[in-house]
Design a protein around this motif. Structure first.
Motif, short mmCIF file in Angstrom:
data_model
loop_
_atom_site.label_atom_id
_atom_site.label_comp_id
_atom_site.label_asym_id
_atom_site.label_seq_id
_atom_site.Cartn_x
_atom_site.Cartn_y
_atom_site.Cartn_z
N LYS A 163 47.94 36.31 33.52
CA LYS A 163 47.95 36.95 34.82
C LYS A 163 47.01 36.23 35.79
CE LYS A 163 47.28 41.30 37.14
NZ LYS A 163 46.57 42.54 37.18
N GLN A 164 47.52 36.00 36.99
CA GLN A 164 46.74 35.31 38.03
C GLN A 164 45.69 36.26 38.61
OE1 GLN A 164 47.59 32.00 38.83
NE2 GLN A 164 45.64 32.06 39.84
N PRO A 165 44.43 35.78 38.75
CA PRO A 165 43.44 36.63 39.43
C PRO A 165 43.92 36.97 40.84
CG PRO A 165 42.37 34.79 38.33
CD PRO A 165 43.85 34.54 38.26
N PRO A 166 43.61 38.18 41.33
CA PRO A 166 44.23 38.68 42.55
C PRO A 166 43.70 38.10 43.87
CG PRO A 166 42.75 40.32 41.65
CD PRO A 166 42.82 39.19 40.65
N LEU A 167 42.49 37.53 43.91
CA LEU A 167 41.98 37.05 45.19
C LEU A 167 42.03 35.53 45.25
CD1 LEU A 167 39.25 38.47 47.35
CD2 LEU A 167 39.35 36.02 47.06
N ILE A 168 42.66 35.02 46.30
CA ILE A 168 42.78 33.58 46.52
C ILE A 168 41.93 33.21 47.73
CG2 ILE A 168 44.35 31.67 47.00
CD1 ILE A 168 46.60 33.64 45.96
N HIS A 169 41.04 32.25 47.54
CA HIS A 169 40.16 31.75 48.60
C HIS A 169 40.55 30.30 48.84
CE1 HIS A 169 36.36 31.15 50.81
NE2 HIS A 169 36.20 30.04 50.10
N HIS A 170 41.08 30.01 50.03
CA HIS A 170 41.55 28.66 50.34
C HIS A 170 40.77 28.16 51.55
CE1 HIS A 170 45.28 25.87 51.01
NE2 HIS A 170 44.17 25.21 50.79
N ALA A 171 39.97 27.10 51.34
CA ALA A 171 39.20 26.49 52.42
C ALA A 171 39.74 25.10 52.70
CB ALA A 171 37.72 26.41 52.04
N ILE A 172 39.89 24.79 53.97
CA ILE A 172 40.41 23.49 54.40
C ILE A 172 39.35 22.83 55.27
CG2 ILE A 172 42.26 22.32 55.63
CD1 ILE A 172 44.01 24.77 54.94
N VAL A 213 38.25 25.82 57.83
CA VAL A 213 39.02 27.04 58.05
C VAL A 213 39.27 27.65 56.67
CG1 VAL A 213 41.23 28.00 58.83
CG2 VAL A 213 40.12 26.18 60.14
N VAL A 214 39.06 28.98 56.59
CA VAL A 214 39.22 29.68 55.31
C VAL A 214 40.34 30.70 55.44
CG1 VAL A 214 38.10 31.24 53.67
CG2 VAL A 214 36.80 29.35 54.69
N TYR A 215 41.18 30.74 54.41
CA TYR A 215 42.23 31.75 54.29
C TYR A 215 41.96 32.49 52.98
CZ TYR A 215 44.66 28.97 57.80
OH TYR A 215 44.97 28.27 58.94
N ASP A 216 41.66 33.78 53.07
CA ASP A 216 41.49 34.62 51.88
C ASP A 216 42.69 35.54 51.79
OD1 ASP A 216 38.99 33.60 51.09
OD2 ASP A 216 37.91 34.95 52.41
N ALA A 217 43.26 35.63 50.61
CA ALA A 217 44.46 36.45 50.43
C ALA A 217 44.39 37.19 49.10
CB ALA A 217 45.71 35.57 50.46
N MET A 218 45.01 38.35 49.08
CA MET A 218 45.19 39.11 47.86
C MET A 218 46.63 38.90 47.40
SD MET A 218 42.23 40.48 47.34
CE MET A 218 42.55 41.63 46.01
N THR A 219 46.83 38.66 46.11
CA THR A 219 48.19 38.47 45.61
C THR A 219 48.93 39.80 45.66
OG1 THR A 219 47.48 38.78 43.32
CG2 THR A 219 47.57 36.53 44.13
N VAL A 220 50.24 39.71 45.81
CA VAL A 220 51.07 40.91 45.88
C VAL A 220 52.11 40.90 44.79
CG1 VAL A 220 50.75 41.32 48.32
CG2 VAL A 220 52.58 39.82 47.59
#
Length: 105
Positions: free
Chosen positions: A2-11, A98-105
């Motif tokens: 199972k994939q952890p639910p919070l994704i932190h993407h920094a560019i 730039v940071v994009y934080d997302a919760m998996t759905v």
């Protein structure tokens, strides 16, 4: 698995955009963040030589994608000494992040 639910993407955009030396040094620095125990997975990347299209942004240099189990773990990452050392030792290389934080759905 199972994939952890919070994704932190920094560019990251470099101060010297054409410098492969700066890009590689920054990527090396981002990889040090793997030592933070709350990070479940870390992926470090650079711009791929994919087809140029209007929807593809190739202006950046280095990206990091991190996976966390929850919001609290991501918040603790921000104050972790390894993250603080990364900012101190490598922030001179980037112009913008730039940071994009997302919760998996």
């Amino acid at each position: 698995m199972k994939q952890p639910p919070l994704i932190h993407h920094a560019i990251f955009w470099l101060k010297n955009p054409g410098s492969t030396e700066d890009r590689d040094k920054l990527a090396e620095g981002v990889k040090t963040l793997a030592g933070i125990k709350k990070i479940k997975q870390l992926i470090v990347g650079t711009v791929a030589a994919t087809e140029k299209r209007d929807v593809v942004d190739q202006s950046w240099a280095v990206s990091e994608i991190m996976f966390f189990d929850n919001l609290e773990d991501q918040a603790s990452y921000q104050s972790d000494s390894i993250h603080q050392a990364f900012v101190k030792n490598y922030s001179h290389l980037w112009e913008k992040v730039v940071v994009y934080d997302a919760m998996t759905v």
